[in-house]
Design a protein around this motif. Structure first.
Motif, mmCIF file in Angstrom:
data_model
loop_
_atom_site.group_PDB
_atom_site.id
_atom_site.type_symbol
_atom_site.label_atom_id
_atom_site.label_comp_id
_atom_site.label_asym_id
_atom_site.label_seq_id
_atom_site.Cartn_x
_atom_site.Cartn_y
_atom_site.Cartn_z
ATOM 1 N N ILE A 1 1.684 3.671 5.124
ATOM 2 C CA ILE A 1 1.058 3.192 6.374
ATOM 3 C C ILE A 1 1.695 1.865 6.790
ATOM 4 O O ILE A 1 2.030 1.650 7.956
ATOM 5 C CB ILE A 1 -0.474 3.033 6.202
ATOM 6 N N LEU A 2 1.877 0.981 5.804
ATOM 7 C CA LEU A 2 2.480 -0.324 6.099
ATOM 8 C C LEU A 2 3.886 -0.152 6.681
ATOM 9 O O LEU A 2 4.262 -0.832 7.645
ATOM 10 C CB LEU A 2 2.531 -1.170 4.820
ATOM 11 N N LEU B 1 3.620 1.116 10.260
ATOM 12 C CA LEU B 1 3.176 0.028 11.154
ATOM 13 C C LEU B 1 4.304 -0.966 11.400
ATOM 14 O O LEU B 1 4.520 -1.431 12.522
ATOM 15 C CB LEU B 1 1.965 -0.701 10.544
ATOM 16 N N HIS B 2 5.028 -1.282 10.326
ATOM 17 C CA HIS B 2 6.125 -2.240 10.435
ATOM 18 C C HIS B 2 7.171 -1.741 11.425
ATOM 19 O O HIS B 2 7.627 -2.494 12.308
ATOM 20 C CB HIS B 2 6.758 -2.461 9.060
ATOM 21 N N MET C 1 6.782 0.537 13.785
ATOM 22 C CA MET C 1 6.210 0.615 15.145
ATOM 23 C C MET C 1 6.282 -0.749 15.820
ATOM 24 O O MET C 1 6.707 -0.885 16.971
ATOM 25 C CB MET C 1 4.738 1.066 15.075
ATOM 26 N N LEU C 2 5.880 -1.762 15.057
ATOM 27 C CA LEU C 2 5.886 -3.131 15.591
ATOM 28 C C LEU C 2 7.316 -3.587 15.884
ATOM 29 O O LEU C 2 7.584 -4.177 16.946
ATOM 30 C CB LEU C 2 5.234 -4.062 14.557
ATOM 31 N N VAL D 1 8.575 -8.335 6.936
ATOM 32 C CA VAL D 1 7.401 -7.548 7.379
ATOM 33 C C VAL D 1 6.278 -8.507 7.795
ATOM 34 O O VAL D 1 6.009 -9.484 7.096
ATOM 35 C CB VAL D 1 6.915 -6.627 6.228
ATOM 36 N N PHE D 2 5.670 -8.248 8.926
ATOM 37 C CA PHE D 2 4.537 -9.000 9.464
ATOM 38 C C PHE D 2 4.937 -10.420 9.893
ATOM 39 O O PHE D 2 4.761 -10.779 11.062
ATOM 40 C CB PHE D 2 3.387 -9.044 8.443
#
Lengths: 260, 72
Positions: free
Chosen positions: B11-12, B15-16, B18-19, B49-50
């Protein structure tokens, strides 16, 4: 007193539009929510024994719920793209706790469910707001167009009237208002000719509403004669009406002119 | 590794990326940004990441207004 109310309104107005103030507020609120979400771990790391409350180590469903504020605010102010981006960032912020920290059952599932609801709310807010703004802009544009057209009609030498399908006079320009003793929103046959029923043969409203144009001579009880020219017109509310241009051709005013 | 953790890491990752896609798309639309300035941002967004994405967003508030102007 009045000044403070004004300042409050100005601040509120600034915070409900995308600008640096609303962006700062969004970042601050989102950051504070993030800090609160991991406050238990921060307290533990710095060994602040005095604030090691049980609440900070309980199930984090309430702590997560606080993120609804920045997410919905982001959707409302900044639109779909920012709502989506912030939802992804928030989910990434939740993941470390779900993977490494939470001792409670199904941390990932609970987090996913929350994000489904919160992200959905944020996106729905963004879409609804975008639609509302789009509609408001269209309405403003429509009203501007109407004002422009009415301004043009007011300046015409001929009389202009807009008559609805219910025989009510929706609009009369300045020249016509001077010449005819009729009032807007009243029935045209009553006001113009003093009749209790539509004019009959001399009325072309039904034909005009079907899409055709008409031209005829219009005699009023006081002896004045008008050359009428009618065509269909779609009013701002979408109703098809009759746009009538009336030119005064009373023989006393135009002795050489032949009737139609 | 437990299946739940593997699932969370997947999932991470999703999401990474996608962002990263959203932010890289924003970057390609920026005409004011010079090409040589874009490369470090691409590396930062993709590799960190993030944090990389968050720093990019903080440095480019124009992303929030949907325009190219970061001075707003």
């Amino acid at each position: 007193m009045g000044n403070s109310k004004e300042n409050r309104q100005r601040l509120l107005s600034a915070l409900t539009r995308p600008n640096r103030y609303s962006l700062t507020l969004l970042f601050i609120v989102w950051g504070l929510c993030g800090l609160f979400y991991y406050l238990g771990e921060i307290v533990y790391f710095f060994n602040w024994v005095a604030v090691r409350w049980d609440f900070l180590y309980s199930v984090h469903d309430f702590h997560r719920a606080l993120f609804l504020f920045p997410l919905v605010y982001a959707g409302y102010i900044f639109g779909v793209r920012v709502a989506l981006t912030l939802s992804i960032l928030t989910m990434m912020l939740f993941l470390p706790r779900a993977i490494f920290i939470s001792p409670y059952p199904d941390p990932i599932l609970r987090m996913l469910l929350f994000m489904l609801i919160a992200g959905g709310m944020s996106l729905v807010t963004a879409v609804a707001r975008r639609e509302y703004l789009h509609r408001t802009r269209l309405q403003e544009h429509l009203l501007q167009e109407r004002d422009r057209m009415l301004h043009m009609l007011e300046g015409m030498d001929d009389g202009v009237a807009i008559i609805g399908p219910d025989y009510r006079i929706r609009y009369m320009n300045q020249n016509l208002r001077k010449k005819l003793p009729a009032l807007e929103n009243n029935l045209c046959y009553q006001q113009l000719r003093g009749l209790s029923a539509p004019c009959g043969e001399n009325c072309y409203l039904a034909e005009v509403l079907k899409g055709s144009s008409a031209r005829w001579e219009y005699k009023l009880p006081d002896g004045s004669v008008f050359e009428a020219q009618a065509s269909p017109f779609r009013d701002v509310d979408g109703v098809t009406c009759q746009l009538t241009i009336l030119r005064d051709i009373t023989p006393a005013q135009h002795p050489g002119r032949k009737p139609l | 590794m437990e299946p739940e953790r593997i699932c969370a890491l997947v999932i991470l990752g999703i999401l990474h990326w996608m962002l990263a896609f959203i932010l890289l798309d924003d970057m390609t639309r920026r005409q004011q940004m010079r090409r040589r300035h874009k490369a470090p941002w691409v590396i930062l967004i993709v590799s960190l990441v993030f944090i990389g994405s968050l720093v990019y967003l903080l440095c480019h508030p124009g992303f929030f207004y949907g325009n190219d102007d970061d001075q707003t």
